[in-house]
Design a protein around this motif. Structure first.
Motif, PDB file in Angstrom:
ATOM      1  N   ALA A 292      43.972  37.516  39.762  1.00 58.23           N
ATOM      2  CA  ALA A 292      43.980  36.070  39.959  1.00 58.23           C
ATOM      3  C   ALA A 292      42.600  35.497  40.242  1.00 58.23           C
ATOM      4  O   ALA A 292      42.383  34.296  40.083  1.00 58.23           O
ATOM      5  CB  ALA A 292      44.926  35.700  41.106  1.00 58.23           C
ATOM      6  N   ARG A 293      41.674  36.347  40.634  1.00 66.10           N
ATOM      7  CA  ARG A 293      40.331  35.864  40.984  1.00 66.10           C
ATOM      8  C   ARG A 293      39.398  37.064  41.097  1.00 66.10           C
ATOM      9  O   ARG A 293      39.800  38.208  40.925  1.00 66.10           O
ATOM     10  CB  ARG A 293      40.365  35.107  42.317  1.00 66.10           C
ATOM     11  CG  ARG A 293      40.928  35.942  43.473  1.00 66.10           C
ATOM     12  CD  ARG A 293      40.793  35.231  44.807  1.00 66.10           C
ATOM     13  NE  ARG A 293      41.416  33.916  44.790  1.00 66.10           N
ATOM     14  CZ  ARG A 293      42.716  33.683  44.931  1.00 66.10           C
ATOM     15  NH1 ARG A 293      43.549  34.715  45.092  1.00 66.10           N
ATOM     16  NH2 ARG A 293      43.199  32.471  44.919  1.00 66.10           N
ATOM     17  N   GLY A 294      38.161  36.793  41.427  1.00 65.61           N
ATOM     18  CA  GLY A 294      37.206  37.833  41.780  1.00 65.61           C
ATOM     19  C   GLY A 294      37.006  38.881  40.710  1.00 65.61           C
ATOM     20  O   GLY A 294      36.907  38.590  39.516  1.00 65.61           O
TER      21      GLY A 294
ATOM     22  N   LEU B 246      47.630  40.151  32.988  1.00 62.10           N
ATOM     23  CA  LEU B 246      47.092  39.769  34.289  1.00 62.10           C
ATOM     24  C   LEU B 246      48.205  39.827  35.322  1.00 62.10           C
ATOM     25  O   LEU B 246      49.216  39.127  35.184  1.00 62.10           O
ATOM     26  CB  LEU B 246      46.516  38.356  34.236  1.00 62.10           C
ATOM     27  CG  LEU B 246      45.529  38.025  33.113  1.00 62.10           C
ATOM     28  CD1 LEU B 246      45.280  36.530  33.052  1.00 62.10           C
ATOM     29  CD2 LEU B 246      44.224  38.769  33.341  1.00 62.10           C
ATOM     30  N   LEU B 247      48.028  40.626  36.374  1.00 57.74           N
ATOM     31  CA  LEU B 247      49.018  40.732  37.435  1.00 57.74           C
ATOM     32  C   LEU B 247      48.405  40.273  38.750  1.00 57.74           C
ATOM     33  O   LEU B 247      47.254  40.604  39.056  1.00 57.74           O
ATOM     34  CB  LEU B 247      49.526  42.175  37.592  1.00 57.74           C
ATOM     35  CG  LEU B 247      50.690  42.622  36.692  1.00 57.74           C
ATOM     36  CD1 LEU B 247      50.321  42.517  35.227  1.00 57.74           C
ATOM     37  CD2 LEU B 247      51.099  44.038  37.046  1.00 57.74           C
TER      38      LEU B 247
ATOM     39  N   ARG C 267      50.055  30.298  39.700  1.00 60.86           N
ATOM     40  CA  ARG C 267      49.206  29.176  39.296  1.00 60.86           C
ATOM     41  C   ARG C 267      47.764  29.613  39.095  1.00 60.86           C
ATOM     42  O   ARG C 267      47.116  29.225  38.107  1.00 60.86           O
ATOM     43  CB  ARG C 267      49.278  28.073  40.359  1.00 60.86           C
ATOM     44  CG  ARG C 267      48.535  26.800  39.980  1.00 60.86           C
ATOM     45  CD  ARG C 267      48.743  25.721  41.021  1.00 60.86           C
ATOM     46  NE  ARG C 267      50.165  25.420  41.191  1.00 60.86           N
ATOM     47  CZ  ARG C 267      50.644  24.574  42.094  1.00 60.86           C
ATOM     48  NH1 ARG C 267      49.805  23.954  42.929  1.00 60.86           N
ATOM     49  NH2 ARG C 267      51.927  24.341  42.181  1.00 60.86           N
ATOM     50  N   THR C 268      47.256  30.461  39.994  1.00 60.75           N
ATOM     51  CA  THR C 268      45.878  30.938  39.868  1.00 60.75           C
ATOM     52  C   THR C 268      45.735  31.880  38.686  1.00 60.75           C
ATOM     53  O   THR C 268      44.744  31.842  37.953  1.00 60.75           O
ATOM     54  CB  THR C 268      45.447  31.643  41.165  1.00 60.75           C
ATOM     55  OG1 THR C 268      45.732  30.784  42.276  1.00 60.75           O
ATOM     56  CG2 THR C 268      43.960  31.949  41.150  1.00 60.75           C
ATOM     57  N   LEU C 269      46.730  32.729  38.465  1.00 67.27           N
ATOM     58  CA  LEU C 269      46.723  33.594  37.291  1.00 67.27           C
ATOM     59  C   LEU C 269      46.704  32.768  36.006  1.00 67.27           C
ATOM     60  O   LEU C 269      46.001  33.109  35.039  1.00 67.27           O
ATOM     61  CB  LEU C 269      47.959  34.492  37.296  1.00 67.27           C
ATOM     62  CG  LEU C 269      47.971  35.663  38.285  1.00 67.27           C
ATOM     63  CD1 LEU C 269      49.386  36.216  38.391  1.00 67.27           C
ATOM     64  CD2 LEU C 269      47.011  36.757  37.850  1.00 67.27           C
ATOM     65  N   ALA C 270      47.476  31.699  35.989  1.00 63.51           N
ATOM     66  CA  ALA C 270      47.522  30.854  34.800  1.00 63.51           C
ATOM     67  C   ALA C 270      46.169  30.226  34.514  1.00 63.51           C
ATOM     68  O   ALA C 270      45.786  30.068  33.346  1.00 63.51           O
ATOM     69  CB  ALA C 270      48.595  29.781  34.972  1.00 63.51           C
ATOM     70  N   ARG C 271      45.416  29.898  35.560  1.00 66.52           N
ATOM     71  CA  ARG C 271      44.073  29.344  35.349  1.00 66.52           C
ATOM     72  C   ARG C 271      43.156  30.377  34.703  1.00 66.52           C
ATOM     73  O   ARG C 271      42.355  30.049  33.828  1.00 66.52           O
ATOM     74  CB  ARG C 271      43.483  28.845  36.666  1.00 66.52           C
ATOM     75  CG  ARG C 271      44.071  27.528  37.133  1.00 66.52           C
ATOM     76  CD  ARG C 271      43.150  26.823  38.112  1.00 66.52           C
ATOM     77  NE  ARG C 271      42.996  27.540  39.354  1.00 66.52           N
ATOM     78  CZ  ARG C 271      43.740  27.329  40.443  1.00 66.52           C
ATOM     79  NH1 ARG C 271      44.697  26.411  40.421  1.00 66.52           N
ATOM     80  NH2 ARG C 271      43.531  28.007  41.553  1.00 66.52           N
TER      81      ARG C 271
END
Length: 298
Positions: free
Chosen positions: A19-21, A39-40, A45-49
């Motif tokens: 989701a980030r980093g 992507l897991l 919402r953050t994964l979708a971004r």
């Protein structure tokens, strides 16, 4: 297949903690090198971004808790149905907390071990049949903490030492089946978890007492590129920065050195500022904690 295609071209890769980093950065590199990426992570919402920031059709995302056996089995089946069987899996999901062990919240301490160690094992179990069929590659993201433990980070150090041992054991079990297992030893990386740790005086000071090369924070894009390259080459280990490899030669001497330094410095640091448990660090840690407020996954 044209010879100019890269080793990851057309392959399906799974990245946890995406989701980030570092996870998001590795997904970007994987896509650049021709892979389709699952992507897991904990935050849909953050994964979708992250998904939407990459070229259309190159990746898909699933909200998943790596400590949930049933949930991971379901996600694994959905990935196979939508993208195809994975041949590269990167166990990157991780959380951390800081603070004196005696004052740590047992639930938070346990969660660090569950996500980092148990979650990595569940990730491997979920996708190992695919990796066996594809003679694939599993990359376990570890840490300098796997080699040398530090005070105030007991859960994180214990879990990262655990994932190192787990990866060594798994490698020995599946080598005859032509599955590669790699361990990524990484140092401080510019993620929200590390930036959050620097907000706490004692953690910041402890990092400041490390030798200059060891305290340097590395750009996340650089670390991601090194790890994906290790996956392309099916490396048994990758060290970022490269000098970390030398710590393997002196790891037996590291605990007494850390103890000596801590005995000298911790009283001074804690006298200047009272230090208590941080809770899970970074936006990812806070998201994990918020998601688990209703109890463990069923």
């Amino acid at each position: 297949m044209p010879t100019d295609r890269q080793p990851l071209y057309g392959r399906v890769a799974v990245v946890t903690g995406a989701a980030r980093g570092l996870g998001a950065a590795m997904a970007e590199v994987l896509v650049e090198r021709g892979a389709q990426v699952a992507l897991l992570g904990r935050e849909e919402r953050t994964l979708a971004r992250v998904r939407d920031s990459l070229p259309a059709g190159t990746c898909a995302c699933w909200e998943a808790d790596v400590t949930d056996d049933q949930g991971m089995r379901r996600v694994g089946a959905e990935i196979r149905a939508r993208l195809g069987p994975p041949s590269v899996v990167i166990a990157n999901a991780g959380v951390a907390e800081g603070g004196p062990f005696a004052e740590s919240d047992p639930t938070v301490w346990r969660r660090v071990v569950e996500v980092n160690l148990v979650g990595s094992a569940i990730t491997a179990r979920t996708f190992l049949p695919d990796l066996v069929d594809a003679c694939g590659y599993f990359l376990q993201v570890a840490s300098l903490a796997s080699i040398g433990a530090a005070p105030m980070m007991s859960a994180y150090c214990a879990s990262k030492a655990g994932v190192e041992s787990f990866a060594h054991a798994l490698r020995a079990e599946v080598a005859h089946r032509r599955v590669g297992v790699g361990i990524a030893y990484i140092n401080w990386t510019d993620t929200d978890m590390v930036r959050d740790a620097d907000e706490y005086a004692v953690l910041r000071e402890l990092r400041g007492h490390m030798p200059p090369p060891a305290r340097k924070v590395l750009p996340v894009a650089y670390v991601a590129e090194r790890l994906v390259t290790a996956g392309e080459r099916r490396r048994a280990s990758v060290y970022v920065p490269r000098w970390l490899r030398s710590t393997q030669l002196v790891r037996a001497a590291m605990p007494p050195v850390v103890t000596w330094l801590s005995r000298r410095e911790l009283p001074r640091l804690t006298a200047a500022e009272t230090f208590s448990a941080t809770g899970l660090l970074g936006a990812g840690g806070r998201a994990d904690q918020a998601t688990n407020q209703d109890g463990p996954p069923g």
